[in-house]
Design an enzyme around this catalytic site. Sequence first.
Site: not given
Length: 338
Positions: A12, A16-17, A174, A180, A182, A257-258
């Site tokens: 998405d 960070d993706d 978050n 979280e 996702n 994160h990702d």
Amino acid sequence: MAEKRKIIMDVDTGSDDAIALCMAMLDPDFELLGICTVGGNVEAKLTTDNSLRVVECCGMQGKVRVYRGAERPIAATLLPWVPQAQKLPIRDGTKKEFNQHPFHLPLPEPVITAERKSAVSFILDTLLESSDGEITYVSIGPMTNLALAMRADERIIGKLRAVFCMGGGHETGNESAAGEFNVWADPEAAEIVLQSGADITMVPLDATTTAKFDEEDERRIRELGTAPAVLVADLLKQRIDAYQVIEPSDLKETAVHDALALCSIIHPEVLTDVRFCTVHTDISRGFAYGETILDQRPRNKEAANCRFALKADRQFFNDYIYRVLSEAKDRELQISIF
Ligand code: RIB
Ligand code: CA
């Protein structure tokens, strides 16, 4: 050289993706079979456009294809653009300082376009045509596409080598106290994937928030000077600045994160505390809707279904991102010389 790890990325995009996509395209240990997009950080038309921009930034146009996926979650109505959405503060991509995910990544508009085939069709066709245990699925946004594909044809579950997902949180959320993003965005999809019987590794906030990047890391990466390195540095800066507003701290740093979930596929040692246990998603639509619940009780009789990471090695992860970008620059230079 070890055999390349064949992966499908489900994204998405999102800042960070985008960093994770750069790693997937520049790390020679991966063979990226395709990118599936989903509505999450921003709407699917924007996550698709952003993913196309990153493909071009990494010079992979014509080699890596993008397939547009689900706009909305399976059932949840928490994302702001979903009709009947509960009144939530809508993320405003124009308020740059507030948003770690811009509507448009700081890259030129893409020339390439997404494929006509939908993400779910691509997932089904690719997995059903593959050999058993050949392909790893990397989910770093809401898990809507994979859940829909699993429901459409359960044979793909036995085809998968593994599922690695960035998602969940044991000690923290978050997007909500419990959730979280996702998993919170599409809890039913997360529960379908978690209970599917696939080989699942979940890289949650507990791990990603122990492996952050700071301004020195940003500077070191920016100095490489290549287009992907400058993009990663720009996105690190955007995230560091945004987190100074979202979660004020004396430390100017950000999780990525990702990319940690992707890194752990080739380098499992980056995850330093991993629990193999029973994990469920709360889909009861109560206060903890979208929470990932670990059952580590000795008396638990339910089979474990997930490796759930609670800690990561910050230095290893920082060095991984830098090394992939640096080695990609060296290869670029070699090509330009000959
Ligand atoms: O909670 C972090 C996750 O939510 C990351 O995947 C980020 O890109 C957002 O999608
Ligand atoms: Ca994401």
